[in-house]
Design an enzyme around this catalytic site. Structure first.
Site, short mmCIF file in Angstrom:
data_model
loop_
_atom_site.label_atom_id
_atom_site.label_comp_id
_atom_site.label_asym_id
_atom_site.label_seq_id
_atom_site.Cartn_x
_atom_site.Cartn_y
_atom_site.Cartn_z
N ASN A 12 0.86 -1.19 0.00
CA ASN A 12 0.00 0.00 0.00
C ASN A 12 0.89 1.23 0.00
OD1 ASN A 12 -1.84 2.02 0.40
ND2 ASN A 12 -2.48 1.36 2.45
N LYS A 14 0.02 4.24 -0.19
CA LYS A 14 -0.59 5.42 0.45
C LYS A 14 -0.34 6.65 -0.43
CE LYS A 14 -0.15 3.11 4.86
NZ LYS A 14 -0.01 3.19 6.32
N HIS A 100 -9.55 1.63 4.84
CA HIS A 100 -8.26 1.77 5.52
C HIS A 100 -8.44 2.71 6.72
CE1 HIS A 100 -4.12 2.69 6.46
NE2 HIS A 100 -3.81 1.59 5.80
N GLU A 102 -6.68 4.98 7.87
CA GLU A 102 -6.38 6.40 7.61
C GLU A 102 -7.57 7.09 6.96
OE1 GLU A 102 -2.73 5.58 5.56
OE2 GLU A 102 -1.83 4.95 7.46
N GLU A 172 -5.45 -4.75 10.50
CA GLU A 172 -4.38 -3.77 10.70
C GLU A 172 -4.61 -3.05 12.04
OE1 GLU A 172 -2.48 -2.66 6.70
OE2 GLU A 172 -4.07 -1.21 7.04
N GLY A 178 2.60 2.27 10.80
CA GLY A 178 3.56 3.36 10.66
C GLY A 178 4.31 3.67 11.95
N SER A 217 3.48 -2.18 10.23
CA SER A 217 4.94 -2.27 10.40
C SER A 217 5.50 -3.63 9.97
CB SER A 217 5.35 -1.93 11.84
OG SER A 217 4.95 -0.61 12.17
N GLY A 238 2.78 -1.24 4.25
CA GLY A 238 2.85 0.18 3.96
C GLY A 238 4.28 0.62 3.66
P1 13P Z 1 3.00 0.35 7.63
O1 13P Z 1 3.47 -0.96 7.03
O2 13P Z 1 3.73 1.54 7.13
O3 13P Z 1 2.91 0.27 9.13
O4 13P Z 1 1.49 0.54 7.11
C1 13P Z 1 0.60 -0.50 7.23
C2 13P Z 1 -0.62 -0.14 6.47
O5 13P Z 1 -1.38 0.73 6.86
C3 13P Z 1 -0.87 -0.84 5.20
O6 13P Z 1 -2.13 -0.54 4.71
#
Ligand code: 13P
Length: 255
Positions: A12, A14, A100, A102, A172, A178, A217, A238
């Site tokens: 992803n 983002k 998601h 976010e 997640e 993140g 992560s 991510g």
């Molecule tokens: P990270 O791998 O950066 O923690 O993000 C995970 C994520 O939100 C994937 O959609």
């Protein structure tokens, strides 16, 4: 008989990836991945709308799936800034990330909206990746299961039983996204087995077939241990997906 679930590793991006970056990335990734027939997992990239066609073209014939990161439930109309399923199909996009954390936290994505989006994506032939997960406060308060039950129940409410297995769910935990704070393999297994059991409340057959991924992560050095858990069918990656080498190492860790 237990159906075999093919692992799925999705990156992803983002808010990353100009068209130039996308094109360079795809070229590098293809050089690092084994041929589709020898890959230990299905592989997908979830990229910004503006990079979709670049990725579709660069990855054509490679078996790497290309997904959007959001989609409207509406086909057309007065919805400024939105993108519909037919628009994604026109670009030969394979799937779409829905819900998601976010988008839920910053852009007001609701369970009710997801309830409309999932059947629309499935009817269009787009493979949805539905994201669910608890906050740190919810986990500490012992509310993880309540949160997951609510999110999974609401989002899948209008998906017919026979289409449930076509959804991919990504567990997640928000505290792991993140943050560098990855869930332990045991935590990932426990939550993902719970998500599978929730699907089992609708259809035992779908529960055995549906793929449930871990996200938060995930990195080359922690992926293998998490992916080895019985119920973990892959990862939604991510930050580490932005480096094609790291992402290819995570794909390899699914083997
Ligand atoms: P990270 O791998 O950066 O923690 O993000 C995970 C994520 O939100 C994937 O959609």
């Amino acid at each position: 008989m237990m159906p075999e679930r093919t692992p799925y590793i999705a990156g992803n991006w983002k808010l990353w990836g100009t068209r130039a970056q996308a094109s360079e990335y795809c070229e590098k990734l293809l050089a690092l991945l084994p041929d589709a027939s020898r890959r230990p997992a299905d592989v997908g990239l979830c990229v910004p709308f503006t990079a979709l066609d670049v990725c579709v073209e660069a990855l054509a014939g490679s078996g790497v799936l290309v997904c959007a990161q959001n989609m409207s439930a509406e086909e057309s109309g007065a919805y400024t800034g939105e993108i519909s399923a037919p628009m994604l199909l026109e670009l030969k996009v394979d799937g779409v990330v829905l819900g998601h954390s976010e988008r839920r936290a910053y852009y007001g994505e609701t369970d009710r909206a997801l309830q409309e989006k999932l059947p629309v994506a499935l009817a269009a032939g787009l493979k949805p990746i539905l994201c669910v997960g608890e906050t740190e406060d919810e986990r500490e308060a012992g509310d993880m299961e309540r949160k997951l039950r609510h999110q999974v129940g609401e989002a899948l409410h209008e998906v017919p039983d026979e289409r449930l297995a076509d959804v991919v769910i990504a567990y997640e935990p928000i505290w792991a996204i993140g943050t560098g704070k990855v869930a332990s393999p045991e935590q990932a297994q426990e939550a993902i087995a719970f998500v599978r059991a929730l699907v089992g409340g609708r259809s035992e057959e779908a529960a055995q077939a549906i793929r449930v991924l871990y996200g938060g992560s995930a990195k080359p050095d922690n992926a293998a241990e998490i992916l080895a858990q019985t119920d973990v069918d892959g990862a939604l990656v991510g930050g580490a997906s932005l480096d094609p080498e790291d992402f290819a190492r995570i794909v390899a860790a699914a083997g």
